[in-house]
Design a protein around this motif. Structure first.
Motif, PDB file in Angstrom:
ATOM      1  N   GLU A 124       0.257   5.667   0.210  1.00 48.07           N
ATOM      2  CA  GLU A 124      -0.496   6.917   0.434  1.00 48.07           C
ATOM      3  C   GLU A 124      -0.027   7.954   1.011  1.00 48.07           C
ATOM      4  OE1 GLU A 124      -4.034   5.062   2.628  1.00 48.07           O
ATOM      5  OE2 GLU A 124      -4.606   7.242   3.375  1.00 48.07           O
ATOM      6  N   SER A 160      -4.262   5.897   7.816  1.00 50.09           N
ATOM      7  CA  SER A 160      -4.262   5.641   6.550  1.00 50.09           C
ATOM      8  C   SER A 160      -5.006   4.244   6.409  1.00 50.09           C
ATOM      9  CB  SER A 160      -2.806   5.267   6.104  1.00 50.09           C
ATOM     10  OG  SER A 160      -2.047   4.200   6.694  1.00 50.09           O
ATOM     11  N   HIS A 195       0.911  -1.191   0.149  1.00 50.49           N
ATOM     12  CA  HIS A 195      -0.008   0.103  -0.035  1.00 50.49           C
ATOM     13  C   HIS A 195       0.877   1.299  -0.046  1.00 50.49           C
ATOM     14  CE1 HIS A 195      -3.745   2.430   0.931  1.00 50.49           C
ATOM     15  NE2 HIS A 195      -3.094   3.024   1.784  1.00 50.49           N
TER      16      HIS A 195
END
Ligand code: CO
Length: 136
Positions: free
Chosen positions: A38, A113, A36
């Motif tokens: 972000e 997040s 991931h």
């Protein structure tokens, strides 16, 4: 005494100056994969989560000069920034800290997040390590 509020290590967060270089190093040396990425505007950081079993290494770099991570890098350099513990109920775990007389950074759980709910505990309370409570 509270029992069993921490269910897993969610992530170990490492503050870095060059996010791309840090990701590349973990990929090339350990074959790690980015699960991931972000930009968290409210915290002034960009993060990359590298999966390690059911936990993550979170590489963090500031995107603004007034980001707490920018101040951290300026004062202490790169390195361990915080540990994220997974909890079933962020509010309950935060309250347990307060009930024990602990100092918190977030008075109430807030969005983190990955759509998580998080709260930070002041390192003065938690023996020198910044702790993040993470509810998925
Ligand atoms: Co974190």
């Amino acid at each position: 005494m509270s029992e069993g509020l921490l269910t897993e290590i969610d992530h170990v967060a490492i503050a870095v100056v060059d996010l791309e270089a840090a990701i590349a190093w973990y990929q090339e040396v350990f074959g790690a994969t980015v699960a991931h990425r972000e930009r968290v505007e409210s915290d002034g950081v960009e993060e990359a989560l590298l999966a390690v079993a059911d936990s993550y290494i979170q590489l963090l770099t500031p995107i603004r000069e007034d980001s707490p991570v920018a101040k951290y890098l300026a004062n202490r350099g790169e390195g361990l920034h915080h540990v994220g513990y997974r909890v079933a109920d962020c509010g309950a775990a935060l309250q347990a800290v307060k009930d024990a007389g602990g100092r918190v950074i977030d008075e109430a759980p807030r969005p983190g997040s990955r759509g998580t709910t998080v709260a930070f505990i002041h390192p003065k309370t938690s023996f020198g390590t910044l702790i993040e409570l993470v509810q998925e």
